[in-house]
Write an enzyme that holds these catalytic residues in place. Structure first.
Site, PDB file in Angstrom:
ATOM      1  N   ASP A 481     -17.668 -43.040  72.190  1.00  0.00           N
ATOM      2  CA  ASP A 481     -18.671 -43.707  71.757  1.00  0.00           C
ATOM      3  C   ASP A 481     -17.230 -44.827  70.027  1.00  0.00           C
ATOM      4  O   ASP A 481     -16.591 -44.641  70.509  1.00  0.00           O
ATOM      5  CB  ASP A 481     -19.173 -42.384  70.674  1.00  0.00           C
ATOM      6  CG  ASP A 481     -20.745 -43.184  69.804  1.00  0.00           C
ATOM      7  OD1 ASP A 481     -21.329 -44.446  69.742  1.00  0.00           O
ATOM      8  OD2 ASP A 481     -21.490 -42.443  69.308  1.00  0.00           O
ATOM      9  N   ASP A 551     -29.754 -45.473  70.954  1.00  0.00           N
ATOM     10  CA  ASP A 551     -29.797 -43.863  69.514  1.00  0.00           C
ATOM     11  C   ASP A 551     -31.748 -43.632  69.043  1.00  0.00           C
ATOM     12  O   ASP A 551     -31.775 -42.716  69.034  1.00  0.00           O
ATOM     13  CB  ASP A 551     -28.968 -44.143  68.018  1.00  0.00           C
ATOM     14  CG  ASP A 551     -28.386 -43.893  68.111  1.00  0.00           C
ATOM     15  OD1 ASP A 551     -27.547 -43.427  69.036  1.00  0.00           O
ATOM     16  OD2 ASP A 551     -27.159 -44.168  67.285  1.00  0.00           O
TER      17      ASP A 551
HETATM   18  C1  GLA Z   1     -23.746 -41.727  67.773  1.00  0.00           C
HETATM   19  C2  GLA Z   1     -24.352 -41.656  69.314  1.00  0.00           C
HETATM   20  C3  GLA Z   1     -25.129 -40.947  68.948  1.00  0.00           C
HETATM   21  C4  GLA Z   1     -24.955 -39.674  68.727  1.00  0.00           C
HETATM   22  C5  GLA Z   1     -24.529 -39.855  67.442  1.00  0.00           C
HETATM   23  C6  GLA Z   1     -22.635 -39.109  66.865  1.00  0.00           C
HETATM   24  O1  GLA Z   1     -24.994 -42.455  66.746  1.00  0.00           O
HETATM   25  O2  GLA Z   1     -24.774 -43.197  69.740  1.00  0.00           O
HETATM   26  O3  GLA Z   1     -25.732 -40.417  70.020  1.00  0.00           O
HETATM   27  O4  GLA Z   1     -23.006 -39.545  70.017  1.00  0.00           O
HETATM   28  O5  GLA Z   1     -23.429 -40.864  66.903  1.00  0.00           O
HETATM   29  O6  GLA Z   1     -21.804 -38.899  65.878  1.00  0.00           O
END
Ligand code: GLA
Length: 740
Positions: A481, A551
């Site tokens: 990420d 997300d």
């Molecule tokens: C990002 C990702 C999410 C999750 C969060 C964790 O927003 O896109 O899917 O993994 O980080 O902090």
């Protein structure tokens, strides 16, 4: 058919793919002129389209003497430089030591080579064997300064794509500053084009916008150090009349994940110029004599049959020649991710409980998301401390992973290696390891800072820490990420006059870290992510066969996100999960069936608390997983068709997958509103064999491909808002048809 040909008499280069042709010519004064990009026209050389006129206020190169009709300001060219009297957007700009910026790029030599060039340290399309692709290198040179520009063309005949990249070589005796180096410049002798691009924001990435190309310059770009949620590094130019299956279109995708700029200009002669490359804002590369700079790759394709063919070309090219992972055509384990189930609040019992419930319904991979390491109980601490938090995971991570493996499940883990929290042991030990402008407070975002991964010692330390965890747990999947944009762009490892190199060196550092990961664990399934889909680009696909799309897991919003994404990237690359309702991002409630129809058009998984799922939903989920495994090969390798579009007048978003041999088709979608006294919505399939008979497996009705495509079929009348649409068609064999 030779994919690349040079005619020494006319000095015309012809690049040819199955259905496209690209031509350029070494014209007067060794100027490399662009002739044509479009349908494959056999042996024709399209030299007659260049019309030279004496245009006021468009000057002439000195060597043209009194020929006022030869002006770089209007001539279609392959790659142009600042400071030459071509006032349009340009490919390259340099600064010589005397402060001047002129480069007169003239053809010097060329090479035609088998196979595909590669770009050290950068993602790029590759040939699986040398018959897949051919390379053309054209060297342009500025005789005064010794600066050379190598134009690289990779021709992939089967996929109808041509790649472009550029190497700038300082073969002179003085140091130069490279201020701008676009990867691709394309002159199109046409007006009345539309530009389609993919803008957005966090939670709503890759929205589709179509607008006429106007006089002047239109720009899409990212200065965020990542390709971004806000603009995707890709564009499609098309006829104003182009539709999904009609009209000429040309698409460009940049194979890079950092800052980019894509510009389109309609000039005084009604010609269009397109450029794509690294953004020149905060970019300046010092090139000492003998040094060179590589501008990343851009992928180009053309279609004479509308937008869907652009998508098919990109999808095929990326599946065959960009995604290196062996998972590209393999079953992707159906996963459960604990993020929306627990956020930061979990312990090993909770995690195991979810894994156990997942196993019971057929889920194959458990993914432990953010919060397992350092002092990471919220999003403002712990990044950089890549060791397990035993206050949360009592007994340690290897023990938990062993129990999950004992269930017969794979185990995956979340990391964010490019970041550091100020509240971390790593920051306390190395406060100078982040990007930070001396004497200024840094801009924070989500309470975190960017690690300075342009520095090798920083990269090696972080990856070393992560490798210890992955080795100890035998991890089978990683979610990589990145949750903030890059700012405070200053590296303590570079002198003041090289700070303009930081952003690109940072990106090269990220690629180096990913390369370390995938080469150390060749069987690892890597999913990249950037606060959802903030780095959904072709650069990432070189390392990861799938990218978390957004997300936003709401099935209805996802219709738009996945629709936009599908223009460029294969459906098999789009991370998509069924999550709980009411949805955490929108509060909307949709049925399990609808959520699954959308998530199945991606890499299928779940992201909810399975321990608290109703038994009835568990049964549905178990059936969905079986169903996904059955249809996955078609979703992964079929041709994708956008049948209706969000916002059109169908009151439904419907898409289909058609097998390459056309024997099967799957139609999925969602009807939007339920109306009283509802209108009937007809959908027209595409890509079928017109004369073949297809049986709709649900009703048993048989139609010809032509009927399904041209007469259409009505969608079921919705009984509620947001109802899933699902039809499956199988082609009947001659024998089946006789028995009808
Ligand atoms: C990002 C990702 C999410 C999750 C969060 C964790 O927003 O896109 O899917 O993994 O980080 O902090």
């Amino acid at each position: 058919m030779d994919p690349i040909k040079f005619n020494p008499q006319t000095r015309v280069f012809t690049l040819r793919t199955r259905s496209t042709m690209y031509q350029m010519q070494i014209e007067r004064y060794d100027t490399l002129v662009h002739l044509y990009y479009g349908a494959n026209l056999g042996d024709a050389e399209i030299v007659h389209r260049i019309v030279n006129l004496d245009r006021g206020f468009s000057g002439n190169p000195y060597e043209a003497e009194d020929d006022r009709r030869f002006s770089l300001d209007v001539l279609p060219q392959e790659y142009t430089a600042e400071g030459n009297g071509d006032y349009r957007i340009q490919g390259i700009e340099i600064r010589h030591p005397d402060g001047s910026n002129c480069l007169q790029l003239k053809y010097r030599s060329h090479k035609i080579l088998p196979g595909k060039y590669s770009l050290p340290g950068l993602p790029a399309l590759f040939a699986r064997d040398s018959s897949d692709a051919s390379t053309l290198e054209i060297l342009l040179a500025d005789s005064v300064s010794g600066v050379e520009v190598k134009l690289l063309y990779g021709v992939f005949p089967q996929c109808d794509v041509i790649t472009r990249a550029v190497e700038v070589i300082n073969n002179g005796s003085s140091r130069i500053a490279l201020k701008k180096a676009m990867s691709l410049e394309l002159d199109i002798p046409k007006r009345s084009l539309d530009m389609i691009h993919f803008y957005g924001r966090h939670n709503m990435e890759r929205q589709t916008e179509r607008r006429p190309v106007c006089h002047g310059i239109q720009t899409i770009e990212s200065k965020r150090g990542m390709s971004s949620h806000h603009h995707n590094p890709a564009v499609i130019l098309c006829d104003r009349t182009a539709t999904e299956d009609y009209g000429e279109c040309c698409g460009v995708v940049f194979v890079y994940s950092g800052n980019f700029q894509c510009q389109v200009e309609l000039d005084q002669a009604e010609q269009t110029r397109l450029t794509m490359g690294i953004h020149h804002s905060n970019f300046s590369f010092r090139l000492n004599p003998g040094e060179s700079f590589i501008a990343p790759e851009a992928v180009l394709t053309w279609s004479g049959k509308g937008l869907e063919q652009i998508s098919h070309h990109f999808h095929d090219a990326f599946r065959k020649h960009l995604i290196r992972s062996s998972y590209v055509n393999r079953h992707r384990p159906v996963l459960v991710n604990n993020w929306e189930a627990t956020y930061f609040q979990f312990d090993e019992k909770k995690l195991y409980g979810i894994a156990k419930a997942a196993k019971d319904i057929g889920i194959e991979l458990f993914v432990l998301d953010d919060g397992w390491f350092g002092k990471r109980d919220d999003d403002i601490s712990g990044l950089g401390d890549w060791y397990v938090n035993e206050k949360k995971i009592h007994g340690g991570l290897p023990a938990l992973v062993q129990r999950i493996h004992d269930l017969g499940m794979k185990f995956g883990i979340w990391i964010e290696p490019e970041m550091i929290s100020e509240d971390s042991d790593l920051y306390r030990a190395h406060p100078d390891w982040c990007l930070k402008v001396p004497g200024r407070n840094p801009m924070t975002s989500r309470g975190q800072l960017n690690l300075d991964v342009s520095r090798k010692e920083v990269r090696d330390y972080v990856m070393g820490q992560i490798f210890q965890v992955l080795d100890a747990c035998q991890v089978e999947y990683v979610k990589w990420d990145v949750n903030r944009a890059v700012s405070n762009v200053y590296s303590l490892s570079l002198p003041d006059d090289r700070q303009g190199e930081v952003l690109h060196r940072h990106m090269l550092g990220v690629y180096d870290m990913m390369e370390q990961l995938v080469s150390r664990y060749p069987d690892l399934l890597l999913e990249t992510c950037a606060g959802g889909g903030g780095r959904f680009d072709a650069g990432m696909l070189y390392y990861s066969p799938q990218i978390w799309c957004s997300d936003n897991t709401d099935a209805i919003d996802r219709l738009e996100v996945q629709y936009g994404t599908s223009f460029l990237y294969p459906v098999s690359t789009m991370g998509a999960h069924v999550s709980v309702c009411p949805n955490h991002q929108t509060g909307r409630t949709t049925s399990m069936d609808t959520r699954a129809a959308v998530a199945m058009s991606g890499t299928f998984g779940y992201e909810l608390d399975l321990e608290h799922m109703a038994d009835e939903d568990k049964k549905l989920a178990a059936a969905q997983i079986k169903e996904f495994k059955r249809i996955e090969p078609l979703i992964q390798s079929g041709d994708y068709y956008r049948i209706t579009a969000p916002g059109d007048d169908h009151n439904a978003v419907v898409w289909s997958f058609v097998a390459k041999d056309k024997r099967k088709a799957l139609v999925l979608g969602v009807t939007l509103r339920k109306y009283a006294n509802p209108p009937i919505t007809l959908i027209h399939l595409r890509g079928l064999e017109a004369d073949a008979q297809y049986k709709e497996t649900g009703s048993g009705h048989v139609y010809t491909g032509a009927v399904l495509m041209y007469a259409g079929i009505p969608l079921p009348v919705p009984e509620t808002d947001y109802q899933a649409v699902r039809f499956e068609f199988v082609m009947l064999s001659c024998l089946d048809t006789l028995m009808l």
